[in-house]
Design a protein around this motif. Structure first.
Motif, PDB file in Angstrom:
ATOM      1  N   HIS B 201       1.057  -1.131  -0.268  1.00  0.00           N
ATOM      2  CA  HIS B 201       0.540   0.240   0.547  1.00  0.00           C
ATOM      3  C   HIS B 201       1.068   1.707   0.090  1.00  0.00           C
ATOM      4  O   HIS B 201       2.080   1.292   0.753  1.00  0.00           O
ATOM      5  CB  HIS B 201      -1.088   0.302   1.028  1.00  0.00           C
ATOM      6  CG  HIS B 201      -0.603   0.072   2.858  1.00  0.00           C
ATOM      7  ND1 HIS B 201       0.074   0.696   3.064  1.00  0.00           N
ATOM      8  CD2 HIS B 201       0.406  -1.141   2.871  1.00  0.00           C
ATOM      9  CE1 HIS B 201       0.243   0.093   4.307  1.00  0.00           C
ATOM     10  NE2 HIS B 201       0.658  -0.415   4.611  1.00  0.00           N
ATOM     11  N   ASP B 202       0.700   2.413  -0.591  1.00  0.00           N
ATOM     12  CA  ASP B 202       0.987   3.683  -0.787  1.00  0.00           C
ATOM     13  C   ASP B 202       0.490   4.497   0.210  1.00  0.00           C
ATOM     14  O   ASP B 202       1.751   5.691   0.755  1.00  0.00           O
ATOM     15  CB  ASP B 202       0.615   4.504  -1.691  1.00  0.00           C
ATOM     16  CG  ASP B 202       1.168   3.404  -3.001  1.00  0.00           C
ATOM     17  OD1 ASP B 202       1.957   2.271  -3.385  1.00  0.00           O
ATOM     18  OD2 ASP B 202       0.188   3.881  -4.073  1.00  0.00           O
ATOM     19  N   HIS B 205      -0.244   2.968   7.419  1.00  0.00           N
ATOM     20  CA  HIS B 205      -1.036   1.914   8.330  1.00  0.00           C
ATOM     21  C   HIS B 205      -1.120   2.970   9.668  1.00  0.00           C
ATOM     22  O   HIS B 205      -2.625   2.396  10.603  1.00  0.00           O
ATOM     23  CB  HIS B 205      -1.260   0.315   7.979  1.00  0.00           C
ATOM     24  CG  HIS B 205      -0.028  -0.187   8.219  1.00  0.00           C
ATOM     25  ND1 HIS B 205       0.417   0.103   9.060  1.00  0.00           N
ATOM     26  CD2 HIS B 205       0.492  -1.142   7.846  1.00  0.00           C
ATOM     27  CE1 HIS B 205       1.642  -0.771   9.322  1.00  0.00           C
ATOM     28  NE2 HIS B 205       2.199  -1.298   9.010  1.00  0.00           N
ATOM     29  N   ALA B 252      -7.355  -5.754  -6.105  1.00  0.00           N
ATOM     30  CA  ALA B 252      -6.771  -4.901  -5.668  1.00  0.00           C
ATOM     31  C   ALA B 252      -7.796  -3.240  -5.490  1.00  0.00           C
ATOM     32  O   ALA B 252      -8.455  -2.450  -4.520  1.00  0.00           O
ATOM     33  CB  ALA B 252      -5.917  -3.948  -6.239  1.00  0.00           C
ATOM     34  N   ALA B 253      -8.425  -3.195  -6.570  1.00  0.00           N
ATOM     35  CA  ALA B 253      -9.313  -1.510  -6.368  1.00  0.00           C
ATOM     36  C   ALA B 253     -10.891  -2.382  -5.968  1.00  0.00           C
ATOM     37  O   ALA B 253     -10.965  -1.117  -5.122  1.00  0.00           O
ATOM     38  CB  ALA B 253      -9.594  -1.919  -8.402  1.00  0.00           C
ATOM     39  N   GLU B 256      -9.835  -1.898  -2.217  1.00  0.00           N
ATOM     40  CA  GLU B 256      -9.694  -0.060  -2.183  1.00  0.00           C
ATOM     41  C   GLU B 256     -10.571   0.380  -1.531  1.00  0.00           C
ATOM     42  O   GLU B 256     -10.603   1.022  -1.488  1.00  0.00           O
ATOM     43  CB  GLU B 256      -8.245   0.071  -3.180  1.00  0.00           C
ATOM     44  CG  GLU B 256      -7.619   0.966  -3.047  1.00  0.00           C
ATOM     45  CD  GLU B 256      -6.550   1.716  -4.099  1.00  0.00           C
ATOM     46  OE1 GLU B 256      -6.237   1.324  -4.485  1.00  0.00           O
ATOM     47  OE2 GLU B 256      -6.799   2.726  -4.396  1.00  0.00           O
ATOM     48  N   GLU B 260     -11.950   2.047   1.578  1.00  0.00           N
ATOM     49  CA  GLU B 260     -11.964   3.868   1.238  1.00  0.00           C
ATOM     50  C   GLU B 260     -10.455   4.415   1.567  1.00  0.00           C
ATOM     51  O   GLU B 260     -10.970   5.806   1.927  1.00  0.00           O
ATOM     52  CB  GLU B 260     -13.006   3.990   2.608  1.00  0.00           C
ATOM     53  CG  GLU B 260     -14.419   3.496   1.960  1.00  0.00           C
ATOM     54  CD  GLU B 260     -15.424   3.323   4.049  1.00  0.00           C
ATOM     55  OE1 GLU B 260     -15.175   4.780   4.490  1.00  0.00           O
ATOM     56  OE2 GLU B 260     -16.653   3.419   3.049  1.00  0.00           O
ATOM     57  N   GLY B 261     -10.141   3.903   1.159  1.00  0.00           N
ATOM     58  CA  GLY B 261      -8.566   4.190   1.025  1.00  0.00           C
ATOM     59  C   GLY B 261      -7.670   4.965   1.804  1.00  0.00           C
ATOM     60  O   GLY B 261      -6.697   5.735   1.741  1.00  0.00           O
ATOM     61  N   ARG B 262      -8.395   3.666   2.696  1.00  0.00           N
ATOM     62  CA  ARG B 262      -7.514   4.338   3.967  1.00  0.00           C
ATOM     63  C   ARG B 262      -6.175   4.331   4.111  1.00  0.00           C
ATOM     64  O   ARG B 262      -5.252   5.045   5.088  1.00  0.00           O
ATOM     65  CB  ARG B 262      -7.818   3.735   4.742  1.00  0.00           C
ATOM     66  CG  ARG B 262      -9.369   3.714   5.978  1.00  0.00           C
ATOM     67  CD  ARG B 262     -10.173   3.182   6.313  1.00  0.00           C
ATOM     68  NE  ARG B 262     -11.160   3.337   7.573  1.00  0.00           N
ATOM     69  CZ  ARG B 262     -12.684   3.272   7.238  1.00  0.00           C
ATOM     70  NH1 ARG B 262     -11.845   2.170   6.225  1.00  0.00           N
ATOM     71  NH2 ARG B 262     -13.557   3.575   7.885  1.00  0.00           N
ATOM     72  N   ALA B 265      -3.240   3.647  -2.027  1.00  0.00           N
ATOM     73  CA  ALA B 265      -3.541   2.697  -3.468  1.00  0.00           C
ATOM     74  C   ALA B 265      -3.074   1.303  -2.914  1.00  0.00           C
ATOM     75  O   ALA B 265      -2.390   1.078  -2.033  1.00  0.00           O
ATOM     76  CB  ALA B 265      -2.291   3.315  -4.439  1.00  0.00           C
ATOM     77  N   MET B 266      -3.177   0.021  -3.160  1.00  0.00           N
ATOM     78  CA  MET B 266      -3.199  -0.612  -2.972  1.00  0.00           C
ATOM     79  C   MET B 266      -2.540  -2.018  -3.784  1.00  0.00           C
ATOM     80  O   MET B 266      -3.740  -2.112  -5.001  1.00  0.00           O
ATOM     81  CB  MET B 266      -4.522  -1.662  -1.871  1.00  0.00           C
ATOM     82  CG  MET B 266      -4.172  -0.369  -0.834  1.00  0.00           C
ATOM     83  SD  MET B 266      -6.058  -1.325  -0.127  1.00  0.00           S
ATOM     84  CE  MET B 266      -5.363  -2.833   1.124  1.00  0.00           C
ATOM     85  N   ARG B 267      -1.749  -2.938  -3.565  1.00  0.00           N
ATOM     86  CA  ARG B 267      -1.938  -3.957  -4.752  1.00  0.00           C
ATOM     87  C   ARG B 267      -1.375  -5.927  -4.040  1.00  0.00           C
ATOM     88  O   ARG B 267      -1.003  -5.789  -3.402  1.00  0.00           O
ATOM     89  CB  ARG B 267      -0.239  -3.949  -5.283  1.00  0.00           C
ATOM     90  CG  ARG B 267      -0.115  -2.278  -6.475  1.00  0.00           C
ATOM     91  CD  ARG B 267       0.624  -1.786  -6.839  1.00  0.00           C
ATOM     92  NE  ARG B 267       1.655  -1.350  -5.730  1.00  0.00           N
ATOM     93  CZ  ARG B 267       1.223   0.024  -4.985  1.00  0.00           C
ATOM     94  NH1 ARG B 267       0.950   0.229  -5.012  1.00  0.00           N
ATOM     95  NH2 ARG B 267       2.325   0.516  -4.336  1.00  0.00           N
TER      96      ARG B 267
END
Lengths: 245, 401
Positions: B201-202, B205, B252-253, B256, B260-262, B265-267
């Motif tokens: 994730h970008d 956390h 992943a989308a 995400e 809610e994009g907490r 971006a996630m992969r």
């Protein structure tokens, strides 16, 4: 045992032997009439082990000869044998000795069992135990003398019994025999309970030096016994050493 | 540790059936007490030495971490392999409201720790390998199991018969030893499947574990090190295959968006692992000369992360009873220590098992009363500090020695 034998010895009480022999086949039933002894066992074995190791400055029980007077079905002999001691168990109750012999063979343990009262035993041991037994004998002072005579000079005598207090009457007789039904009614006679001071005096009269007095505390919530130095008003253990000369 | 292909010793004090985390922890805990221990395990030794990654990341309580340290497991786990959960947020549906827990309230450095199941298994085995009183009988299964007052006998599939004073069944949820000893067990099939995977994730956390109840799906996002999170999705089993078949980018989308994009971006970093959800609770944790351990005794729903922690606690409790018996020369397989273990472990497990199942039912129920109930509970949880403190203590197990 025959009545002539009983007349000869000073310590065995025939009525007590008959009382215990009724339940002899149940010695190893952890839920049977001897259930409290099973629960008590780990604690008192721990005490015995600690006392012996401290007295002889050793780190285990190997090569220690131990006599358990009033051994019953062998509840104390077997654990001590597993811990390495050379065990001898003696009991006046023939049926208990038969149970003890059979059970130790089943478990592959090498224990000598004698169907004799203590005064007939012709040997001395590093340690003599008399646990929960003096309150059942005919003549406590004579019994202490006979036990002490079986201790080698420099050895140890460990006894445990019930104190004669209001609490021991309520806990040891009213609760244990009549309310909780832990032990059959009539197992104990409160008048035969012995105070620590009385037992210490008997040991001194037998030329022993009392070295440790520890109480046993029962916690009804956890259903476990624990050792407590300051709680000697019900069950207690007393250790005494025999001078080298 | 001895590893025997041709078995020449057949008498042990303890035979442990199952070389999983619970069985290994117990074996290590009773090692060094003068007892001889055998572990019977179907998998080959090489697999135990180098277990593969199974997607599972385990949340450890303070008690578990302490116990694992005492057992020497952490000698084989690097600091980099341990992440911390400092905060926990419980989110209900699409409501912005969250029930929040914070390590500062508990007065601890962290609420809990995360270690992969792979590292737990590997370190447990490594710790056991150093013990010369433990014998591994790998690539062997148990054909028959009997016990009586004099001892227990374990017949292996190569015909060997082992005798023991105590047999410990640590062979998982579908325990064969439990069945062979005639111990009844409640099984609860949820009809749901757990999908687990690791995602990059970008964003940050913030060492926070999220538990999001999205009606028919629950999503847990757990903090790992190095810009990674562990993602746990539980969903109806019939939908599991569709999710497994999704294109990684689309998956992943989807996550995400649900999250809610907490964490930005996630992969997905590797393929997902799927576990059908089955819970179980044995009617008794013991039989003559036999004790059940780990998932064989209690198989937990993963949502509250109690499974391994309870298994480790059980191993610890049973080991203490066995050691106490051994130290006082007692019969380690007699009913007294087993009964103490049964009682103590049930007192710990039963409320957690029933409580977890109740929460899971409440939070996957899509009917209106359930929705209202959980909304109320979340708010109450935040308002009532004693209730929250209780949950925090329970999460961390920091109150127990």
């Amino acid at each position: 045992m025959s009545s002539t034998q009983a007349a000869k010895n000073t310590t065995v009480n025939d009525a007590e032997i008959i009382h215990f022999s009724r339940d002899s086949h149940q010695w190893w039933d952890e839920d049977g009439p001897f259930a409290p002894l099973h629960r008590l066992n780990p604690v008192r074995i721990g005490y015995i082990r600690d006392q012996i190791e401290a007295h002889f400055s050793c780190s285990d029980l190997h090569d220690k000869s131990i006599l358990d007077v009033g051994c019953g079905g062998g509840l104390v002999c077997e654990p001590l044998s597993r811990l390495g001691a050379q065990m001898t168990g003696a009991d006046a109750d023939t049926q208990a000795i038969d149970v003890a012999k059979a059970h130790s063979q089943q478990g592959g343990l090498d224990i000598t069992y004698l169907n004799q009262p203590v005064e007939d035993i012709d040997a001395q041991y590093d340690v003599v135990l008399a646990l929960e037994i003096i309150e059942h004998v005919e003549n406590p002072q004579a019994f202490v003398q006979e036990c002490a005579a079986r201790v080698k000079p420099g050895g140890l005598l460990i006894m445990s019994t019930l104190n004669r207090t209001v609490k021991s009457f309520l806990g040891g007789i009213v609760a244990a025999e009549y309310i909780l039904r832990w032990v059959p009614q009539g197992t104990h006679d409160w008048k035969k309970f012995i105070k620590p001071s009385e037992l210490t005096r008997m040991m001194r009269a037998a030329d022993l030096d009392a070295s440790d007095l520890t109480g046993l505390h029962y916690d009804p919530i956890s259903a476990q016994f624990t050792l407590r130095r300051n709680t000697i008003d019900v069950n207690y253990l007393l250790s005494a050493s025999k001078p080298l000369r | 540790m001895y590893c025997m292909k041709k078995q020449d010793q057949t008498t042990f004090d303890i035979v442990v059936i199952g070389g999983g985390p619970a069985g290994l922890a117990f074996a290590k805990a009773v090692s060094g007490q003068g007892l001889s221990i055998a572990i019977v395990e179907p998998a080959p030794r090489a697999v135990l030495e180098k277990p593969s990654y199974d997607g599972r990341e385990i949340a450890l309580t303070h008690f578990s971490k302490k116990t694992m340290s005492e057992l020497g497991f952490f000698d084989h786990i690097t600091a980099d392999q341990v992440s911390m959960i400092k905060k926990a947020h419980v989110v209900n549906g699409d409501s912005p409201y969250a029930l929040k827990f914070d390590h500062r309230e508990a007065g601890e450095e962290t609420l809990g720790y995360m270690v992969s199941n792979q590292n737990i298994r590997r370190s447990s085995f490594a710790a056991v390998q150093g013990a010369d009183d433990i014998t591994l009988l790998d690539e062997r299964r148990v054909d028959d199991l009997t016990s009586d007052a004099s001892g227990a006998r374990v017949t292996l599939d190569d015909g060997q018969v082992l005798s023991a004073r105590l047999v410990v069944g640590a062979d998982g949820r579908f325990s064969q030893s439990r069945r062979k000893m005639g111990i009844a067990c409640d099984m609860l099939e949820w009809g749901r499947t757990c999908l687990v995977g690791v995602m990059e994730h970008d964003g940050a956390h913030d060492d926070t574990a999220y538990e999001c109840f999205h009606y028919d799906r629950t999503l847990a996002v757990l903090p790992l090190n190095n810009g990674l999170v562990s993602v746990v999705i539980t969903l109806p089993s019939e939908e599991a295959q569709d999710v497994l078949d999704m294109d990684p980018a689309a998956f992943a989308a989807d996550i995400e968006a649900r999250f809610e994009g907490r964490v930005g971006a996630m992969r997905l970093t590797q393929k997902l692992h799927a576990y059908p959800l089955v819970c179980n609770y044995a009617k008794s944790f013991y039989a003559p000369r036999f004790a059940l351990l780990g998932d064989a005794a209690v198989g937990m729903h993963p949502v509250t992360a109690h499974g391994y922690n309870l298994g480790l606690r059980g191993a610890h409790t049973l080991a203490q009873e066995v050691i106490q018996m051994a130290r006082t020369g007692g019969d380690i397989g007699s009913s007294l220590p087993l009964r103490h273990y049964n009682r103590a472990h049930n007192i710990i497990c039963k409320p957690i098992y029933l409580g977890t199942n109740t929460v899971v039912k409440l939070y996957t129920d899509q009917r209106k009363p359930a929705k209202i109930a959980r909304k109320t509970l979340l708010h109450l949880g935040n308002v009532l500090k004693p209730a929250r403190d209780m949950i925090t203590r329970q999460l961390t197990e920091s109150h127990v020695a």
